[in-house]
Design a protein around this motif. Structure first.
Motif, short mmCIF file in Angstrom:
data_model
loop_
_atom_site.label_atom_id
_atom_site.label_comp_id
_atom_site.label_asym_id
_atom_site.label_seq_id
_atom_site.Cartn_x
_atom_site.Cartn_y
_atom_site.Cartn_z
N LYS A 280 -1.17 1.92 7.24
CA LYS A 280 -0.61 1.19 8.38
C LYS A 280 -0.93 -0.29 8.26
O LYS A 280 -2.04 -0.68 7.92
CB LYS A 280 -1.18 1.73 9.69
N GLY A 281 0.05 -1.11 8.56
CA GLY A 281 -0.15 -2.54 8.49
C GLY A 281 0.08 -3.13 7.12
O GLY A 281 0.05 -4.35 6.94
N SER A 282 0.31 -2.29 6.13
CA SER A 282 0.61 -2.77 4.77
C SER A 282 2.11 -2.67 4.53
O SER A 282 2.81 -1.93 5.23
CB SER A 282 -0.15 -1.93 3.74
N PRO A 283 2.63 -3.39 3.54
CA PRO A 283 4.06 -3.29 3.24
C PRO A 283 4.43 -2.04 2.45
O PRO A 283 5.60 -1.87 2.11
CB PRO A 283 4.33 -4.56 2.42
N ILE A 284 3.45 -1.18 2.17
CA ILE A 284 3.75 0.07 1.48
C ILE A 284 4.40 1.02 2.48
O ILE A 284 3.83 1.33 3.53
CB ILE A 284 2.48 0.71 0.89
N GLY A 285 5.58 1.50 2.14
CA GLY A 285 6.28 2.44 3.01
C GLY A 285 5.97 3.87 2.63
O GLY A 285 5.40 4.15 1.57
N ALA A 286 6.32 4.79 3.50
CA ALA A 286 6.15 6.22 3.23
C ALA A 286 7.31 6.96 3.87
O ALA A 286 7.86 6.52 4.88
CB ALA A 286 4.82 6.73 3.76
N VAL A 301 4.88 10.85 -0.65
CA VAL A 301 5.61 9.84 -1.42
C VAL A 301 5.55 8.50 -0.70
O VAL A 301 5.88 8.40 0.49
CB VAL A 301 7.09 10.26 -1.62
N ILE A 302 5.12 7.47 -1.44
CA ILE A 302 5.15 6.11 -0.91
C ILE A 302 6.32 5.37 -1.55
O ILE A 302 6.89 5.82 -2.55
CB ILE A 302 3.83 5.35 -1.17
N GLN A 303 6.66 4.23 -0.95
CA GLN A 303 7.71 3.39 -1.49
C GLN A 303 7.20 1.96 -1.60
O GLN A 303 6.65 1.40 -0.65
CB GLN A 303 8.96 3.47 -0.61
N VAL A 304 7.38 1.42 -2.80
CA VAL A 304 6.92 0.07 -3.10
C VAL A 304 8.09 -0.71 -3.69
O VAL A 304 9.09 -0.12 -4.11
CB VAL A 304 5.74 0.09 -4.10
N PRO A 305 8.02 -2.04 -3.71
CA PRO A 305 9.11 -2.80 -4.32
C PRO A 305 9.39 -2.32 -5.74
O PRO A 305 8.46 -2.05 -6.51
CB PRO A 305 8.58 -4.24 -4.29
N ALA A 306 10.66 -2.22 -6.08
CA ALA A 306 11.07 -1.63 -7.36
C ALA A 306 10.40 -2.31 -8.55
O ALA A 306 9.98 -1.65 -9.50
CB ALA A 306 12.59 -1.69 -7.49
N GLU A 307 10.27 -3.64 -8.48
CA GLU A 307 9.70 -4.36 -9.62
C GLU A 307 8.20 -4.12 -9.77
O GLU A 307 7.61 -4.37 -10.83
CB GLU A 307 9.97 -5.87 -9.49
N LEU A 378 -4.46 -0.11 -2.73
CA LEU A 378 -4.39 -1.34 -1.96
C LEU A 378 -4.91 -2.54 -2.76
O LEU A 378 -4.37 -3.64 -2.66
CB LEU A 378 -5.16 -1.18 -0.66
N ASN A 379 -5.92 -2.32 -3.58
CA ASN A 379 -6.41 -3.40 -4.43
C ASN A 379 -5.36 -3.80 -5.47
O ASN A 379 -5.18 -4.99 -5.77
CB ASN A 379 -7.70 -2.99 -5.14
N ALA A 380 -4.66 -2.80 -5.98
CA ALA A 380 -3.66 -3.06 -7.02
C ALA A 380 -2.50 -3.87 -6.49
O ALA A 380 -1.88 -4.65 -7.20
CB ALA A 380 -3.16 -1.75 -7.61
N THR A 381 -2.21 -3.70 -5.22
CA THR A 381 -1.09 -4.42 -4.62
C THR A 381 -1.56 -5.58 -3.75
O THR A 381 -0.78 -6.20 -3.03
CB THR A 381 -0.24 -3.46 -3.76
#
Length: 389
Positions: A280-286, A301-307, A378-381
């Motif tokens: 919650k509060g992060s740009p990572i979607g689910a 399943v999470i969703q992150v920017p394609a790149e 979260l550290n990776a992103t």
């Protein structure tokens, strides 16, 4: 490596299998029937037919509806290839209905539009539709049935991810809004028979045919034989069937696992909620679970920017976190491209795929392991969690 999925096998499961190994029957025996009865009861269905895999179950379900050459079957691109391949095994053609971006499941609006466009163009409608309950959450079966039933489009629910889930308070597999429901018992699924599957149905006619087709199309039921004076050893093949049987060894494992399924589902939901709270509060979607559904959470399943998806995949794998991707859209596979499908045909499924990443989720995943996964993610992103609960 923390895998994305893993079976939970305990001493009780092992002992049940050992007892069958010591018994006279280890292939088709009493445990298969006992497992079928327990599964039907759990799902609130009239019948269950156990088979060797969910792929076999999908194939038999199509055969039982007389799907064949000249017929058409629709499913979704966001699934394992077996959901579509099963119709092709029968000689039928396949087409797809795009998904809802928020759930990963079949989009009811897209289905309604595809039906309307097909009718306007004077083209044939499908003989059957295979909605897939992706990641453990049921499709909107009432709405799907309302569109299909008046047009005599038969429905096979692919619930390979969803045993133990519920739709509008009823168990997935009760077949209130479908002809049949298919389950998978592969080791990474909710419960396992090592490898196996099953079909539930409320039709005695379909159940009988499924049972015969799984065993070479052979019957030993004298009431169904053409030879009225058959000797005791006699059997008849009534149609071309397959060896898709489940063994007693597998069935007894399924029985033991089924007794634990509610605990498994509760734990999966608990872990999924921890992921959701941490992100919650992060740009990572689910993916979202619809209000009508209680998910069995086969996948998270999470969703992150394609790149960012591929670099993130490799970074997490480098940290021994076995993330994965579910699924490559079926219509983009080379074999389906050869049938005339193209990239861009089902854009929602394609966009979903480009952003999707599956996090580890299984009943024995320790909260400390999950905390490590979340921290690495979260550290990776370069994101910050709002805290674990």
């Amino acid at each position: 490596m923390i895998p994305y999925g893993r079976q939970e096998i305990d001493a009780e499961d092992i002992q049940a299998v050992v007892e069958v190994l010591k018994s006279p029957l280890i292939t088709q025996g009493p445990k298969v029937e006992a497992f079928e009865q327990a599964l039907a009861s759990y799902c609130h269905a009239q019948h269950a037919v156990a088979v060797s895999s969910a792929t076999a179950a999908l194939h038999l379900a199509c055969l039982a509806l007389d799907v064949g050459a000249g017929d058409l079957v629709w499913t979704v691109p966001n699934t394992f290839v077996a959901s579509a391949n099963a119709a092709r095994y029968c000689g039928a053609a396949v087409d797809f209905v795009d998904i809802d971006a928020t759930t990963g499941n079949l989009c009811v609006q897209a289905l309604a539009e595809k039906i309307a466009n097909t009718q306007e163009q004077g083209k044939p409608l499908p003989k059957a539709l295979i909605p897939v309950h992706f990641a453990g959450a049921s499709c909107n079966m009432k709405a799907i049935h309302a569109l299909c039933a008046p047009l005599n489009i038969r429905i096979i629910e692919d619930a390979s991810h969803a045993i133990g889930g519920k739709y509008e308070g009823e168990p997935v597999g009760c077949c209130r809004y479908s002809d049949m429901t298919v389950f998978s018992f592969h080791p990474v699924k909710i419960i396992t028979t090592a490898e196996g599957g099953a079909i539930t149905t409320n039709s005695g006619v379909l159940a009988e045919r499924l049972a015969m087709l799984r065993s070479h199309g052979i019957t030993k039921d004298k009431a169904r034989m053409q030879n009225n004076n058959a000797p005791q050893w006699y059997y008849e093949q009534h149609e071309l069937g397959y060896n898709y049987r489940l063994s007693d060894l597998q069935a007894v494992l399924g029985l033991s696992q089924l007794s634990k399924i509610d605990r498994f589902i509760q734990q999966r939901n608990h872990l999924a909620e921890r992921y959701s709270q941490a992100l919650k509060g992060s740009p990572i979607g689910a993916l979202q679970v619809p209000a009508h559904s209680y998910s069995s959470y086969h996948l998270f399943v999470i969703q992150v920017p394609a790149e960012q998806r591929e670099p993130l995949f490799h970074r997490l794998r480098g940290a021994n976190i076995g993330v994965w991707v579910h699924y490559i859209p079926v219509h983009t596979q080379p074999d389906y491209q050869a049938l005339g499908f193209n990239h861009g045909d089902f854009p929602v499924s394609e966009t979903y795929y480009q952003q999707a990443l599956t996090l580890p989720l299984f009943t024995t995943l320790a909260e400390s392991q999950q905390d490590f996964i979340i921290a690495e993610l979260l550290n990776a992103t370069e994101l910050k969690a709002t805290g674990l609960k």
